[in-house]
Design a protein around this motif. Structure first.
Motif, PDB file in Angstrom:
ATOM      1  N   ARG A  49       1.304  -5.070 -11.145  1.00  0.00           N
ATOM      2  CA  ARG A  49       0.460  -4.290 -10.232  1.00  0.00           C
ATOM      3  C   ARG A  49       1.248  -3.908  -8.990  1.00  0.00           C
ATOM      4  N   GLU A  50       2.051  -4.835  -8.505  1.00  0.00           N
ATOM      5  CA  GLU A  50       2.880  -4.546  -7.331  1.00  0.00           C
ATOM      6  C   GLU A  50       3.878  -3.442  -7.635  1.00  0.00           C
ATOM      7  N   ILE A  51       4.464  -3.458  -8.820  1.00  0.00           N
ATOM      8  CA  ILE A  51       5.416  -2.423  -9.220  1.00  0.00           C
ATOM      9  C   ILE A  51       4.710  -1.072  -9.289  1.00  0.00           C
ATOM     10  N   PHE A  52       3.534  -1.041  -9.897  1.00  0.00           N
ATOM     11  CA  PHE A  52       2.784   0.216 -10.012  1.00  0.00           C
ATOM     12  C   PHE A  52       2.362   0.738  -8.644  1.00  0.00           C
ATOM     13  N   ASN A  53       1.956  -0.167  -7.749  1.00  0.00           N
ATOM     14  CA  ASN A  53       1.560   0.262  -6.413  1.00  0.00           C
ATOM     15  C   ASN A  53       2.747   0.803  -5.634  1.00  0.00           C
ATOM     16  N   ALA A  54       3.943   0.250  -5.865  1.00  0.00           N
ATOM     17  CA  ALA A  54       5.130   0.722  -5.157  1.00  0.00           C
ATOM     18  C   ALA A  54       5.503   2.129  -5.613  1.00  0.00           C
ATOM     19  N   ASP A  55       5.688   2.321  -6.901  1.00  0.00           N
ATOM     20  CA  ASP A  55       6.011   3.656  -7.423  1.00  0.00           C
ATOM     21  C   ASP A  55       5.843   3.650  -8.934  1.00  0.00           C
ATOM     22  N   GLN A 102      -1.172   8.440 -10.167  1.00  0.00           N
ATOM     23  CA  GLN A 102       0.178   8.702  -9.665  1.00  0.00           C
ATOM     24  C   GLN A 102       1.021   9.440 -10.702  1.00  0.00           C
ATOM     25  N   ARG A 103       0.953   8.960 -11.924  1.00  0.00           N
ATOM     26  CA  ARG A 103       1.790   9.559 -12.970  1.00  0.00           C
ATOM     27  C   ARG A 103       1.267  10.922 -13.418  1.00  0.00           C
TER      28      ARG A 103
END
Length: 186
Positions: free
Chosen positions: A78-84, A116-117
């Motif tokens: 989740r942290e990775i997805f929130n970052a970018d 985002q994607r």
């Protein structure tokens, strides 16, 4: 997502493996655990099984398994997805990342990642080179990207035809004239 019995995409999604912890001893089910040396599956055993099997074992009363979230839906990802989210290789995480996520309780993460994607896919749909340069896509992203590229090509062809230019509808033009006349009278 189409939860149809005959839906090929739904069959592929429900064949994805999810981690489960068995809550009861199951006789003659040791074959589910590749590392098992016995015929019986013992309570407390952790095994990755297909989602369709996990759903049916969990639906029993009492439930036979405790279904856990796959690691790609946990807090570290989740942290990775929130970052970018746009830099993540979605196909590596699972070809049916979004569809599988819809079965779990991670809908907010799925929504944010997809949003985002999707922007990235939409901007890349103008050029097929841009889509090819992106990180490998999930199955649904590939479908969206090809549909966006087809739509962009169709729009370009329509605009290049030039045989039916866009004009103001007569009803709209007449309405504007009436409003202008009413405003001048005041």
């Amino acid at each position: 997502m189409d939860n149809s019995y005959l839906s090929l995409s739904d069959i592929l999604v429900t064949n994805e493996r999810v981690p489960c912890k068995f809550l009861h001893d199951l006789p003659k089910m040791g074959f589910l655990d590749p590392s098992a040396t016995e015929d019986d599956l013992k309570a407390g055993t952790n095994v990755d099984i297909p989602l369709w099997l996990a759903e049916s074992l969990y639906a029993r009363r009492p439930p036979l398994v405790n279904v856990e979230l796959p690691k790609t839906y946990k807090d570290s990802y989740r942290e990775i997805f929130n970052a970018d989210a746009c830099t993540v290789d979605m196909h590596k995480l699972g070809p049916h990342f979004y569809e599988l996520g819809c079965y779990g309780t991670t809908n907010l993460v799925i929504f944010q990642t997809c949003r985002q994607r999707f922007r990235m896919l939409l901007s890349a749909s103008v050029s097929s080179d841009s889509i090819n340069a992106m990180q490998p896509l999930s199955a649904s992203e590939r479908t969206q990207a090809s549909a966006a590229a087809r739509t962009e090509r169709a729009l370009s062809m329509w605009l290049q035809r030039g045989d039916c230019p866009l004009t103001t509808a007569s009803m709209v033009a007449n309405h504007r004239k009436r409003k202008r006349a009413e405003m001048e009278m005041l």
